[in-house]
Every structure is written in C-alpha cells, then in structure tokens.
Enzyme design. Sequence first.
Site, PDB file in Angstrom:
ATOM      1  N   SER A 129      -2.174  -7.919   7.389  1.00  9.63           N
ATOM      2  CA  SER A 129      -0.965  -8.200   8.167  1.00  9.63           C
ATOM      3  C   SER A 129      -1.272  -8.238   9.654  1.00  9.63           C
ATOM      4  O   SER A 129      -2.096  -7.496  10.156  1.00  9.63           O
ATOM      5  CB  SER A 129       0.102  -7.126   7.903  1.00  9.63           C
ATOM      6  OG  SER A 129       1.248  -7.374   8.684  1.00  9.63           O
ATOM      7  N   GLY A 130      -0.541  -9.120  10.335  1.00  8.65           N
ATOM      8  CA  GLY A 130      -0.695  -9.239  11.778  1.00  8.65           C
ATOM      9  C   GLY A 130      -0.725 -10.671  12.239  1.00  8.65           C
ATOM     10  O   GLY A 130      -0.838 -10.947  13.430  1.00  8.65           O
ATOM     11  N   LYS A 184       1.407  -4.192   0.610  1.00 10.05           N
ATOM     12  CA  LYS A 184       1.616  -5.298   1.547  1.00 10.05           C
ATOM     13  C   LYS A 184       2.952  -5.983   1.265  1.00 10.05           C
ATOM     14  O   LYS A 184       3.669  -6.388   2.186  1.00 10.05           O
ATOM     15  CB  LYS A 184       0.469  -6.314   1.416  1.00 10.05           C
ATOM     16  CG  LYS A 184       0.640  -7.608   2.239  1.00 10.05           C
ATOM     17  CD  LYS A 184       0.830  -7.329   3.727  1.00 10.05           C
ATOM     18  CE  LYS A 184       0.563  -8.561   4.598  1.00 10.05           C
ATOM     19  NZ  LYS A 184       1.398  -9.714   4.313  1.00 10.05           N
ATOM     20  N   HIS A 187       5.598  -3.837   2.718  1.00 10.00           N
ATOM     21  CA  HIS A 187       5.521  -4.053   4.172  1.00 10.00           C
ATOM     22  C   HIS A 187       6.322  -5.291   4.552  1.00 10.00           C
ATOM     23  O   HIS A 187       7.127  -5.275   5.482  1.00 10.00           O
ATOM     24  CB  HIS A 187       4.049  -4.215   4.596  1.00 10.00           C
ATOM     25  CG  HIS A 187       3.867  -4.841   5.952  1.00 10.00           C
ATOM     26  ND1 HIS A 187       4.014  -6.202   6.174  1.00 10.00           N
ATOM     27  CD2 HIS A 187       3.544  -4.309   7.158  1.00 10.00           C
ATOM     28  CE1 HIS A 187       3.796  -6.465   7.450  1.00 10.00           C
ATOM     29  NE2 HIS A 187       3.512  -5.332   8.061  1.00 10.00           N
ATOM     30  N   ASN A 188       6.114  -6.384   3.818  1.00  7.93           N
ATOM     31  CA  ASN A 188       6.815  -7.624   4.140  1.00  7.93           C
ATOM     32  C   ASN A 188       8.313  -7.494   3.890  1.00  7.93           C
ATOM     33  O   ASN A 188       9.126  -8.063   4.618  1.00  7.93           O
ATOM     34  CB  ASN A 188       6.240  -8.784   3.331  1.00  7.93           C
ATOM     35  CG  ASN A 188       4.914  -9.268   3.883  1.00  7.93           C
ATOM     36  OD1 ASN A 188       4.182  -8.513   4.523  1.00  7.93           O
ATOM     37  ND2 ASN A 188       4.580 -10.517   3.640  1.00  7.93           N
ATOM     38  N   GLU A 191       9.696  -5.735   6.726  1.00 12.58           N
ATOM     39  CA  GLU A 191       9.700  -6.716   7.826  1.00 12.58           C
ATOM     40  C   GLU A 191      10.946  -7.599   7.741  1.00 12.58           C
ATOM     41  O   GLU A 191      11.611  -7.861   8.755  1.00 12.58           O
ATOM     42  CB  GLU A 191       8.428  -7.565   7.719  1.00 12.58           C
ATOM     43  CG  GLU A 191       8.284  -8.676   8.728  1.00 12.58           C
ATOM     44  CD  GLU A 191       7.054  -9.522   8.409  1.00 12.58           C
ATOM     45  OE1 GLU A 191       7.195 -10.762   8.321  1.00 12.58           O
ATOM     46  OE2 GLU A 191       5.958  -8.954   8.221  1.00 12.58           O
TER      47      GLU A 191
END
Length: 482
Positions: A129-130, A184, A187-188, A191
Amino acid sequence: MKKADIAVIGLAVMGKNLILNMESKGFTVACYNRTVSKVDDFLQGIAKDKNIIGCKSVEELVANLKSPHKVMLMVKAGAPVDAFIDQILPHLDDGDIIIDGGNSHFPDTIRRTKYVEEQGKLYIGTGVSGGEEGALLGPSIMPGGSPDAWAYVKPIFQKIAAHTEDGQPCCEWVGENGAGHFVKMVHNGIEYGDMQMICETYQMMKALGLSNQQMCEVFGRWNEGELDSYLIEITRDILGYKDKDGTEVLDMILDTAGQKGTGKWTAISALDLGQPLTLIGEAVFARCLSALKDERVEASKVLTGPDGKFDGDKDAMIDDLRQALYASKIVSYAQGYQLMRAAAKEYNWKLNNGGIALMWRGGCIIRSIFLGKIKEAFDKKPGLVNLLLDPFFKDAVVKAQASWRRVVTTAIKIGVAMPATTAALAYYDGYRTERLPANLLQAQRDYFGAHTYERVDKPKGEFFHTNWTGHGGDTAASTYIV
C-alpha cells in the site's frame, strides 16, 4: 556474472517503482515483462545504468537469480497471476519462492499457497500500500503465506518498506496463506470508510457556506491535531489546488466515484463472517449511489426535501465536524479489527494486531498519528475484543459524542446525506446497548418459519418454539445461526 537478489515480473507503474526502490536500497533486481519491449524501454530509460538485469523470458529471469530464487509478481490480479505461477514453477527448485504483490483476493491466495507448496515451493501473498509514490519511496508491506519463506524476503521487504519516526519498518509477517492479502483488503476497506467520511464532512462544510479555500485552511488545522493523517493532508491540498487560470479543479470533477473492488470484498467478507461492518458497507454503497449520476439529476428535479442550508453557529459546527469525524474514524478501525479477529479465528491465523497497526503507521494510504494509539491498545491488551473498549478510545468517543450527535441530527434536518458518519453512530449506539430489539425479530422468525429462539430464563443452547396462532403445529425448523 552478478546475480540478482530478487526478480520482479510486471513493469507497470507499481512494478517499476518497486524495482527502483529495491535497487536504491542496494539490491540487484532482475525484471521481466510479458511485452518484452517494455523491458528495453525501462532499461534505456529511468533504469539506465542501475543494478537491474533485464530478461527476455521467465527461464532467463530465474537463471539470473541467487538461490533460493525469489520471483515477485506485480501483475493484474486474477487469471494473470495463476498463468504466471504455472509459467514460473517448472523453472524453480524446491524451496524457491513466488511472491504475489498485487491486490489479489485472499481466497485466491489461500488456494495458491496450497498449490505452490504442493509443488515443493514456497508462496507469499503480500499487500503493498502507498500507491506509486509509496512503491518508490517506501510502502507499507503486509506479507502472508508460507512461513518458511519469510526469513528469505524479510531483509529486502523491511529495507524497502516505509519506516516510522523511530525507525521501525512498516512491514512484518502477518500470518499463514491468505492473511497478508486479507489484512490489505481490510486496510482498503478502512480507506473507503475514511475517504467517505471526509467527503461527507466536506459536503456539510459546503452547506455551512465555506469556500474551498476556507475548507483548505480548516483541514490544514485539523492535520496538526488528532486527525493528522495522509488523507486529511491530501484533502487540504486538493481543496487549495487551482489551475493556471485560477479555476478550482475540485469543482470541475464529475461527482461519480470509481472502485476496484477491495472495499466490496471487505463488505462481503464481513457478511460471510457475520461481522457488523456497517460503516465500510455504507462507504461502498455511497460510491454505488454516486455512479447513478443521470438518475440523481432527474430525481433532484422531482424529489423534495430541506434546502441543505445551515444557519447556525458555523465555527461551533466546524468543531463538531472535527469531533464527529474523529469518533467515526475510531468506529471504522474498531469494525475493521473486529473483522480481522473473526477471520483469524475462522482461518486459524495468528494475527499480530499491534504489528498490523505499526505496518499502517507509514507508507500506506490510511497512515495517521492515530495508529500509534491502536498499537498501544493491543500492546497493553493483546486479546482486546473491540477498540471501543480500550480506555483511550472509549474516552475519546465519549468526549466527542455530543458533537457527533449534533452533526448527524443537523445533517438530517438540513437534508445532507452522511451515510458513513450516521452508520458509525448507529453502530456505537447498538454496541453499547445491553438489550437490542432482536428478541422481537427472533419471535417474528419463529412465528412465520418456526425458526426457534432461546430464552433469557433458560441456559444458552436450549431452543424453543411457540405455536403463535394456535394452529401452526409444534414442528420447528433447524436451529438458527447467531
């Protein structure tokens, strides 16, 4: 001939930038792309004169690697990953490692780990991520898969990852098979929730009559306090950005949002695991609603409601918005961690919740000062079942609660949609309620479907059925799933 430490397949932006990142940290990298001309273009362009070995075939790629061979895929999720795995496997030795660094769905990673291990090789599915800047300068990396592979990739991954202010790498082993890609995915999902709540706050600020420049200044101030984060920072920059002719670019952007699917996967996973991920679900649905632009234009002509204008104390409401956003953000993370806890139990993963917060401290899209407090919460109590029960977060939400309620009620009164912020408050009120109306719901299910119920005056696990009408009979359906 000097051999490479690691190979990367896929020369789109993320692949190229990861290669350049690895090379800048002292690693020699071999690269390959299915469209071979892209290899030449890369080596003659930004990769010129660097420790990067261009290869024209998978066979040549593996031949240029140190043992154990480590091949990282940075290709489109789905069928291309499976195709490359089958193409690579014949050229690998036992104990070699295939790494998928794309946004793969975690069930695919579970399946692929098993498949690759059955061939005597090791597999890692890792979230990265990033964005393109993170890939180049230091992303958050969330690896999972074959545990024996970690020792071989750890020196590379932890060196190229972002680092916290005290020097800790934003990369640590997450868990077995699909754990890395699951984390992940969550995480999304978080987000999605963060972005939606910021957008709802922006919409309310517009109802207050604030200009883009005034909003830019507010978000700038917020970024110096408890809301300090990458998404608040870029929102400030976007609100202040103007074209050369002075046009505010934000106002020119069509209000229909896209999505790649990871938020949807998070919501579906929550439904599969029976977890109330209400905020992230609303964030996904808000994007779906935004896509109905033509319908919304027509509806705006015929459906009436309040005028969306605020005539109260603007400064007080701006501070209320700050606190409502902070409280809702806490709920978003509480729900995300609740989902990860359920998944760890379902898939037998040993997730390090504090370590996950540390991985998200830098490099990734949801990085914020806030995550340090999450790590502290799990360091103090590794078995914490919900972030809202940690003293720091409990006190923060209690402190913000009056503002949070004023924002939601004001939005409803003036007709501004705040689905994610409202869902966050509804979750909080539901979670803190000892007795919910599900007793009536269960009675309804038993009435029309003989689905049975448990009683408060009997031991849990005993099920009862009532013949509500007197002529429904005594036969009950199988017991329900709580």
